[in-house]
Design an enzyme around this catalytic site. Structure first.
Site, mmCIF file in Angstrom:
data_model
loop_
_atom_site.group_PDB
_atom_site.id
_atom_site.type_symbol
_atom_site.label_atom_id
_atom_site.label_comp_id
_atom_site.label_asym_id
_atom_site.label_seq_id
_atom_site.Cartn_x
_atom_site.Cartn_y
_atom_site.Cartn_z
ATOM 1 C CG ASP A 1 7.819 -51.766 -60.427
ATOM 2 O OD1 ASP A 1 8.967 -51.976 -60.869
ATOM 3 O OD2 ASP A 1 7.371 -51.500 -59.176
HETATM 4 C C1 NOJ Z 1 10.947 -52.138 -59.037
HETATM 5 C C2 NOJ Z 1 10.757 -50.853 -58.341
HETATM 6 O O1 NOJ Z 1 9.100 -51.151 -57.611
HETATM 7 C C3 NOJ Z 1 10.550 -49.632 -59.047
HETATM 8 O O2 NOJ Z 1 10.138 -48.668 -58.137
HETATM 9 C C4 NOJ Z 1 11.821 -49.715 -59.879
HETATM 10 O O3 NOJ Z 1 11.801 -48.345 -60.603
HETATM 11 C C5 NOJ Z 1 11.890 -50.893 -60.653
HETATM 12 N N1 NOJ Z 1 11.988 -51.920 -59.708
HETATM 13 C C6 NOJ Z 1 13.569 -50.775 -61.561
HETATM 14 O O4 NOJ Z 1 14.531 -50.830 -60.713
#
Ligand code: NOJ
Length: 733
Positions: A280
C-alpha cells in the site's frame, strides 16, 4: 480433510491457469519465454524499475520513466494523457517495456455506482459482476489497466470509515462478492480492450483495527484470521485475481507488508498465488515508522523477502534494492522472481502488443446509456427498506404534495460517495431532481434544506417545518458527507452528524408522516428514528443515478430487495457487533450476573440479513435430504418461499447453520448459502442448498480443518434473526 485441502489447491491452480489469456498453458509458457528473454537483457536498475510505482506524473517522473526506473504509475487517466506517457516507455526506453497504469476504480470509473457496501446489500453477485465489467470497460478505454479493487476486508466495526469499500461483516457473503467482483473486472481474458486486472486488498485483517481507528494495529487469533478475514482473499485468488495489495496494519505485532506468515506461507505456499503483490502507499517505508525496520535498506529487504513485488510511492525499492542485490544481501533470483510476476501481468494484459488506447473508444464508452441504466438498476437493488409501518411506502401515484427536506436532498457531490474515481457531481441525479421527475404533474413538490450535514446550523429548521406542515408526506434525506467515510475517516460517534436528527424531530412534530432516507457509508445508530419515524430507507451513497433510483423505490416502480450485510447497532457502545457471535457461559437473562449491558439490549437495532419489501414472503416446507450424514457427506436443504403480497418482488433466501457442540465453540449462526429469487404475487418457488464439508468444517484446536460429529441446527430465513429451523446429525466414523 487432508484430501479435501489438496483438492482445493488443485482447483485454485486450474482456475489460475484458465484465467490466463486464451486459457492455454502453452500461451502461459510462451509468456514465460518472453519474460526469460527480457530478463536476460535487463540491467539491475531496469529490473528494480519494474518494481517501482509512483503517482503524480511530472517532468522528473518522465525522466525516470525514460531511464527505465519506473514500472508503474497510479492516478494516470484519460486516453490521450496515458498514451502520451506510455509513449515515453515504449519509444524512449532501451527495452520498450510498457508502463502499468493503476487507479482506485472502487465503484465505477466515470459512471459511478453505489458504494461497494451498498451493492453488496443487493446480495446479487451477477449484478456486482455486471457493474465491475462496466467500470473495467470505461477505465481500460481511458488507459487504466489495473484497479486497486476489490477491497475484501471484513469489517465489523462501523467506526472504521473504510467499511464502505467492502461487503460487510460476513466471510461467506464477502467471499461470494470478492469472486464476483474479480470476474467482473477481469472477465476471461484481461488482454481484451474492456478488461482490467483486479487487486484484492488490503492483505490482511486491515478491517479490524483496535478501536475502529484507521491504520491502527490488529491483534487476532489465527483461527479468526483463517475463518473470518482470509476467506474473501482466498475466494478472490481462486477466481483468478491477478494482484494483491498488502496493508498498513500490524498483525499480531508484525506489519502485514512484511508478514511472512500471511504472505509467504498462506498466500503463496498454501493457496499457490503466483500473481504480483503491491504494497500500500508507502507501507514499505512505514516498516520503519512501525519500528519493525531500522531504516529503508532494512525495510526493502524485509518487504522483498515477504514477496512484496512492487513498492507503491515509497521510493524505498528505488533507493535500496539495486545495492542490496549488488552487495549480495538479496539474491538476484529473488529480485528476478518479483520482476517476473510484474512482467507477467503486463503480458497478460497484452500491453506489449497494444500499449495505447483509442480516444474515440474512450469517448464512446464513458457514461454510455447502458452504463447509466446499470447505475440506476444497481442503486435500486442496493437500497434497504429498514422499516415501513402502515405501508407508508410506496407513495401513491396521486399523492397531493411532497415536502423534500434535508441537506442531502439537493446534493450531487455526496451521493457519489468516497473513492469516486472520475465521478463528477454534475453527473448526479439528485434526490430532488429524481422526485420532481417522477412525481405526477398534479403533485406539488416543495424543498427545504433544513440544515447542513455537519455543524450546528439550525437556521433552516423553520422553513423545513413550514414545508412539512403543508405536505401530505415529508421525505427527509439525511446522512453523511462522502468525506466522512472512506480512508482516514473513522468516527467515534455513529449518530447522524450535526443537527440532522433534531431536524427530523422537528419535521416529525408537525404530524406529517416522515420517510427518512439515509445516505451513509456505514450503519448509523438511529434508535430514535427507529422508534418514531414510520418509514426508513437506507440508501447508502447511491452514485450518479441515486435520485432516479430513489424515486423508483419511493413510488414502487422498483420493489426494494436489499438486505443488510452489516448489523445496525443501537449505539456505538455495542460495536463491534455482528450476528455470527459466540455464546457466553452466561447468556443474557433477568438474573444479574449475565452478559449484558445495563443500559441497552444486546441485540442490534436491525440485524444482518434484514430488509423489507413491498411484498411479503412466506417460508414453508423445510426439508432436509437426510437426518444423518457422514463427516465427508453432503445433504440438501430445501424450503418453499411464496410471495403472499400483492406485488412482484425479489427475496434473498438465506441459509444458516450452527454446530451445537464442538471442540472449539462455534458461533450462534453462520451464513452458508443464499439465493435471490424473483416471485410474482402468489408465485412460489422451492429453493435448494447443499451443505458439505466446506460449510460444516472449522479449525480445531490444532488448526486442522475438521467436520466434527454431532448435531447441527439449520435455518432457512429472510434474515439472520428469524427463520424455519431444523437439525441433522453428523455421525462419528
Ligand atoms: C491507500 C489506500 O489504502 C489504498 O486502498 C489505495 O489503493 C492506495 N492508497 C492508492 O490510492
Amino acid at each position: 480433510m487432508r484430501l479435501c485441502r489438496a483438492a482445493s489447491r488443485l482447483t485454485i491452480v486450474l482456475l489460475l491457469a484458465s484465467s490466463l489469456p486464451g486459457a492455454a498453458s502453452s500461451q502461459a509458457s510462451a509468456i514465460d519465454q518472453r519474460i526469460d528473454d527480457l530478463l536476460s537483457r535487463m540491467t539491475l536498475d531496469e529490473k528494480v524499475g519494474q518494481l517501482v510505482q509512483y503517482s503524480d506524473f511530472s517532468d522528473d517522473r518522465a525522466a525516470a520513466v525514460r531511464e527505465g526506473r519506473i514500472g508503474s504509475l497510479l492516478n494516470v487517466t484519460g486516453a490521450e494523457n496515458s498514451n502520451r506517457i506510455q509513449r515515453i516507455a515504449i519509444e524512449e526506453t532501451r527495452l520498450g517495456i510498457p508502463l502499468l497504469f493503476g487507479l482506485d476504480v472502487i465503484h465505477g470509473y466515470r459512471t459511478i455506482f453505489p458504494i461497494p457496501l451498498a451493492t453488496a446489500s443487493s446480495w446479487d453477485p451477477e449484478l456486482v459482476t455486471t457493474i465491475e465489467a462496466i467500470a473495467a470497460r470505461e477505465a481500460r478505454a481511458s488507459g487504466v489497466h489495473w484497479t486497486f479493487a476489490p477491497m475484501v476486508d471484513i469489517a465489523r466495526d462501523p467506526r472504521w470509515g473504510r467499511m464502505i469499500e467492502g461487503a460487510g461483516e460476513d466471510p461467506y457473503l464477502g467471499s461470494v462478492m470478492a469472486a464476483a467482483r474479480v470476474r467482473g473486472f477481469q472477465g476471461s481474458d484481461v488482454a481484451s480492450p474492456d478488461r482490467i486486472i483486479a487487486c484484492l486488498k488490503h492483505y490482511v485483517a486491515y478491517g479490524a483495527p483496535v478501536g475502529g481507528r484507521d491504520y491502527n494495529s490488529v491483534d487476532m487469533s489465527e483461527r479468526s484470521l483463517r475463518e473470518i478475514y482470509l476467506p474473501p482473499f482466498k475466494a478472490g485468488v481462486a477466481a483468478g485475481a491477478a494482484s494483491i495489495m498488502s496493508a498498513f496494519n500490524l498483525l499480531n505485532g508484525v506489519p502485514t507488508t512484511a508478514n511472512t506468515f500471511t504472505i509467504n506461507r498462506v498466500l503463496r505456499d498454501e493457496w499457490g498465488f503466483d500473481g504480483f503483490i503491491v504494497s500500500d502507499w508507502n507501507s514499505v517505508g512505514e516498516l520503519v515508522d512501525h519500528g519493525y525496520a531500522a531504516d529503508g535498506r532494512h525495510a526493502a529487504r524485509l518487504a522483498l523477502n515477504a514477496t512484496i513485488d512492487m513498492d507503491m510511492m515509497g521510493g524505498i525499492y528505488a533507493g535500496q534494492l539495486a545495492d542490496l542485490v549488488r552487495t549480495n544481501v538479496i539474491p538476484e533470483r529473488s529480485l528476478d522472481e518479483s520482476v517476473r510476476r510484474v512482467l507477467r501481468a503486463k503480458f497478460m494484459l497484452g500491453l506489449f502488443e497494444n500499449p495505447y488506447v483509442d480516444p474515440a473508444t474512450e469517448a464512446a464508452v464513458i457514461l454510455r446509456d447502458d452504463h447509466v441504466a446499470a447505475a440506476r438498476d444497481a442503486a435500486r437493488k442496493s437500497m434497504v427498506l429498514l422499516k415501513n409501518d402502515g405501508a407508508l411506502l410506496p407513495l401513491s401515484g396521486d399523492v397531493g404534495s411532497i415536502a423534500v427536506i434535508g441537506p442531502l436532498a439537493d446534493n450531487g457531490q455526496d451521493l457519489l460517495g468516497a473513492w469516486h474515481a472520475l465521478g463528477r457531481a454534475e453527473d448526479v441525479v439528485t434526490v430532488l431532481e429524481g422526485i420532481r421527475r417522477r412525481a405526477a404533474q398534479t403533485t406539488t413538490v416543495t424543498f427545504a434544506r433544513g440544515s447542513t450535514v455537519v455543524g450546528p446550523d439550525r437556521d433552516g429548521f423553520a422553513e423545513a417545518v413550514e414545508v412539512a406542515r403543508n405536505a401530505d408526506v415529508a421525505i427527509v434525506v439525511v446522512g453523511e458527507r462522502e468525506g466522512e467515510t472512506g480512508e482516514a475517516a473513522s468516527r467515534v460517534g455513529l449518530a447522524l452528524p450535526g443537527v440532522q436528527q433534531e431536524l427530523i424531530e422537528a419535521v416529525h412534530e408537525t404530524g406529517t408522516p416522515v420517510v427518512a432516507v439515509i445516505m451513509s457509508g456505514r450503519p448509523l445508530a438511529i434508535p430514535w428514528l427507529a422508534e418514531h419515524v414510520p418509514a426508513i430507507l437506507q440508501a447508502w451513497h447511491p452514485g450518479i443515478q441515486g435520485g432516479n433510483a430513489l424515486a423508483d423505490v419511493l413510488w414502487g416502480d422498483a420493489n426494494p430487495s436489499g438486505k443488510l450485510t452489516v448489523s445496525f447497532p443501537r449505539s456505538v457502545g455495542q460495536v463491534p457487533i455482528y450476528y455470527s457471535r459466540d455464546v457466553t457461559g452466561r447468556p443474557r437473562s433477568e438474573s444479574k450476573f449475565t452478559s449484558k449491558y445495563l443500559d441497552s439490549p444486546n441485540t442490534p437495532l436491525y440485524p444482518f440479513g434484514h430488509g423489507l419489501s413491498y411484498s411479503t414472503f412466506e417460508y414453508g416446507d423445510l426439508v432436509l435430504s437426510a437426518d444423518t450424514i457422514a463427516p465427508d457427506g453432503t445433504l440438501s436443504v430445501s424450503a418453499t418461499v411464496t410471495n403472499t403480497g400483492r406485488v412482484a418482488g425479489a427475496e434473498v433466501v438465506q441459509l444458516y447453520i450452527r454446530d451445537l457442540v464442538a471442540s472449539v465453540v462455534r458461533p450462534v449462526k453462520e451464513l452458508k448459502g443464499f439465493t435471490k429469487i424473483f416471485l410474482e404475487p402468489g408465485q412460489r418457488q422451492t429453493v435448494r442448498f447443499t451443505l458439505g464439508p466446506s460449510e460444516l468444517g472449522f479449525y480445531n484446536q490444532d488448526m486442522q480443518r475438521v467436520v466434527e460429529p454431532g448435531t447441527f441446527a439449520v435455518w432457512v430465513s429472510s434474515s439472520s434473526d428469524a427463520g424455519l429451523e431444523s437439525s441433522f446429525v453428523v455421525k462419528g466414523n
